[in-house]
Design a protein around this motif. Structure first.
Motif, PDB file in Angstrom:
ATOM      1  N   VAL A 164      -1.660  -2.860   3.499  1.00 61.00           N
ATOM      2  CA  VAL A 164      -0.894  -2.656   2.270  1.00 61.00           C
ATOM      3  C   VAL A 164      -1.647  -1.686   1.372  1.00 61.00           C
ATOM      4  O   VAL A 164      -2.866  -1.805   1.174  1.00 61.00           O
ATOM      5  N   VAL A 165      -0.919  -0.693   0.849  1.00 59.59           N
ATOM      6  CA  VAL A 165      -1.483   0.244  -0.113  1.00 59.59           C
ATOM      7  C   VAL A 165      -0.685   0.152  -1.407  1.00 59.59           C
ATOM      8  O   VAL A 165       0.464  -0.302  -1.419  1.00 59.59           O
ATOM      9  N   THR A 166      -1.294   0.596  -2.477  1.00 61.37           N
ATOM     10  CA  THR A 166      -0.644   0.570  -3.791  1.00 61.37           C
ATOM     11  C   THR A 166      -0.330   1.992  -4.224  1.00 61.37           C
ATOM     12  O   THR A 166      -1.215   2.862  -4.235  1.00 61.37           O
ATOM     13  N   ASP A 167       0.943   2.245  -4.569  1.00 61.21           N
ATOM     14  CA  ASP A 167       1.331   3.589  -4.997  1.00 61.21           C
ATOM     15  C   ASP A 167       0.981   3.793  -6.472  1.00 61.21           C
ATOM     16  O   ASP A 167       0.534   2.863  -7.163  1.00 61.21           O
ATOM     17  N   PRO A 168       1.120   5.037  -7.007  1.00 62.92           N
ATOM     18  CA  PRO A 168       0.753   5.306  -8.408  1.00 62.92           C
ATOM     19  C   PRO A 168       1.494   4.443  -9.425  1.00 62.92           C
ATOM     20  O   PRO A 168       1.016   4.260 -10.556  1.00 62.92           O
ATOM     21  N   GLU A 169       2.665   3.915  -9.056  1.00 60.11           N
ATOM     22  CA  GLU A 169       3.416   3.058  -9.983  1.00 60.11           C
ATOM     23  C   GLU A 169       2.999   1.598  -9.900  1.00 60.11           C
ATOM     24  O   GLU A 169       3.566   0.734 -10.590  1.00 60.11           O
ATOM     25  N   GLY A 170       2.040   1.295  -9.029  1.00 57.60           N
ATOM     26  CA  GLY A 170       1.568  -0.079  -8.910  1.00 57.60           C
ATOM     27  C   GLY A 170       2.315  -0.919  -7.897  1.00 57.60           C
ATOM     28  O   GLY A 170       2.122  -2.141  -7.841  1.00 57.60           O
TER      29      GLY A 170
ATOM     30  N   LEU B 225       2.919  -1.224  -0.883  1.00 58.89           N
ATOM     31  CA  LEU B 225       3.704  -0.665   0.217  1.00 58.89           C
ATOM     32  C   LEU B 225       3.027  -0.985   1.548  1.00 58.89           C
ATOM     33  O   LEU B 225       1.815  -0.844   1.684  1.00 58.89           O
ATOM     34  N   ARG B 226       3.834  -1.408   2.516  1.00 59.96           N
ATOM     35  CA  ARG B 226       3.314  -1.611   3.866  1.00 59.96           C
ATOM     36  C   ARG B 226       3.062  -0.266   4.515  1.00 59.96           C
ATOM     37  O   ARG B 226       3.869   0.659   4.390  1.00 59.96           O
ATOM     38  N   CYS B 227       1.929  -0.161   5.230  1.00 58.63           N
ATOM     39  CA  CYS B 227       1.584   1.068   5.935  1.00 58.63           C
ATOM     40  C   CYS B 227       1.212   0.724   7.369  1.00 58.63           C
ATOM     41  O   CYS B 227       0.406  -0.178   7.616  1.00 58.63           O
ATOM     42  N   LYS B 228       1.816   1.434   8.325  1.00 57.22           N
ATOM     43  CA  LYS B 228       1.553   1.213   9.742  1.00 57.22           C
ATOM     44  C   LYS B 228       0.996   2.491  10.367  1.00 57.22           C
ATOM     45  O   LYS B 228       1.498   3.585  10.109  1.00 57.22           O
TER      46      LYS B 228
ATOM     47  N   LYS C  54      -0.751   9.084  12.487  1.00 55.24           N
ATOM     48  CA  LYS C  54       0.406   9.166  11.603  1.00 55.24           C
ATOM     49  C   LYS C  54       0.514   7.851  10.849  1.00 55.24           C
ATOM     50  O   LYS C  54       0.444   6.773  11.450  1.00 55.24           O
ATOM     51  N   ASP C  55       0.663   7.919   9.534  1.00 53.72           N
ATOM     52  CA  ASP C  55       0.842   6.735   8.693  1.00 53.72           C
ATOM     53  C   ASP C  55       2.310   6.635   8.283  1.00 53.72           C
ATOM     54  O   ASP C  55       2.856   7.548   7.673  1.00 53.72           O
ATOM     55  N   SER C  56       2.929   5.510   8.641  1.00 52.40           N
ATOM     56  CA  SER C  56       4.344   5.295   8.340  1.00 52.40           C
ATOM     57  C   SER C  56       4.484   4.232   7.256  1.00 52.40           C
ATOM     58  O   SER C  56       3.839   3.180   7.318  1.00 52.40           O
ATOM     59  N   TYR C  57       5.339   4.516   6.257  1.00 53.42           N
ATOM     60  CA  TYR C  57       5.608   3.587   5.156  1.00 53.42           C
ATOM     61  C   TYR C  57       7.061   3.126   5.256  1.00 53.42           C
ATOM     62  O   TYR C  57       7.965   3.774   4.701  1.00 53.42           O
ATOM     63  N   PRO C  58       7.333   2.038   5.983  1.00 54.82           N
ATOM     64  CA  PRO C  58       8.724   1.624   6.232  1.00 54.82           C
ATOM     65  C   PRO C  58       9.479   1.223   4.969  1.00 54.82           C
ATOM     66  O   PRO C  58      10.709   1.318   4.929  1.00 54.82           O
TER      67      PRO C  58
END
Length: 212
Positions: free
Chosen positions: A49-55, A58-61, A96-100
């Motif tokens: 899980v990563v955090t975007d600039p808006e907080g 997001l899941r990342c695979k 490759k990093d995918s954010y579903p």
């Protein structure tokens, strides 16, 4: 560079330069060019899980990315069946990093100068057509990457195991191969409180080589 990696590097380059220092029959030496496709990833990430600039979380695979390799190939035939094959390649790999959650993906490129060395066996099936396969080590040195991550996030040196199999018809060689990195690539953990993940290179390839 560790003493073990240094030793393997010297041995591998010795194989590659063998014809310059040892008497060999010219008809047993084959030199050419090689190129092809890579299907590469970095193992050890899986899904996180990563955090975007808006907080937002997001899941990342981590997935495979397509790239390429190109370079020189050398083969010495000990007899009709056994051979030594070394290659000096520029190989683009990475992941490759995918954010579903947001239907988005990004790619990380790791560019290596790569030296695989194979001990091989070939079997003639007739009409100048050989089946062949080989196994051996590979060494790699990172020359460039996305956002200049070598030396900061990723270690430059990599070592691993390689295998290939395919066919050779006269001067044309077509192979499928696989490389499995043994070296942990990350220099440090993302945070001081977490253990360094065991991130390693993994690459499958399709190659065509033409001998002169």
């Amino acid at each position: 560079m560790t003493g073990f990696v240094r030793t393997v590097l010297i041995v591998a380059f010795s194989f590659f330069l063998l014809p310059l220092f040892c008497p060999m029959k010219a008809q047993k030496i084959n030199i050419g060019l090689k190129g092809g496709l890579n299907l590469a990833t970095l193992t050890g990430y899986d899904e996180w899980v990563v955090t975007d600039p808006e907080g937002n979380d997001l899941r990342c695979k981590t997935e495979y990315t397509t790239a390429y390799h190109i370079g020189a190939i050398f083969r010495y035939d000990f007899d009709r069946e056994f051979f030594l094959q070394a290659e000096l390649l520029f190989s683009r790999q990475g992941r490759k990093d995918s954010y579903p959650d947001i239907n988005h993906s990004t790619s990380l490129s790791l560019n290596y100068l790569k030296l695989p060395v194979y001990w091989g066996y070939k079997y003639n099936v007739g009409h100048n057509l050989d089946l062949l396969f080989g196994v051996g080590p590979y060494l790699a040195y990172g020359v460039s990457s996305t956002d200049d991550l070598f030396g900061v996030v990723f270690k430059r040196f990599d070592i691993g195991a390689a295998a290939m199999g395919g066919i050779q018809w006269e001067n044309l060689q077509i192979t499928l191969g696989a490389d499995f990195g043994l070296n942990k690539l990350l220099k440090s953990s993302p945070t001081p409180e977490t253990k360094i993940p065991s991130v390693r290179n993994q690459n499958f390839n399709l190659s065509i080589a033409c001998f002169f």
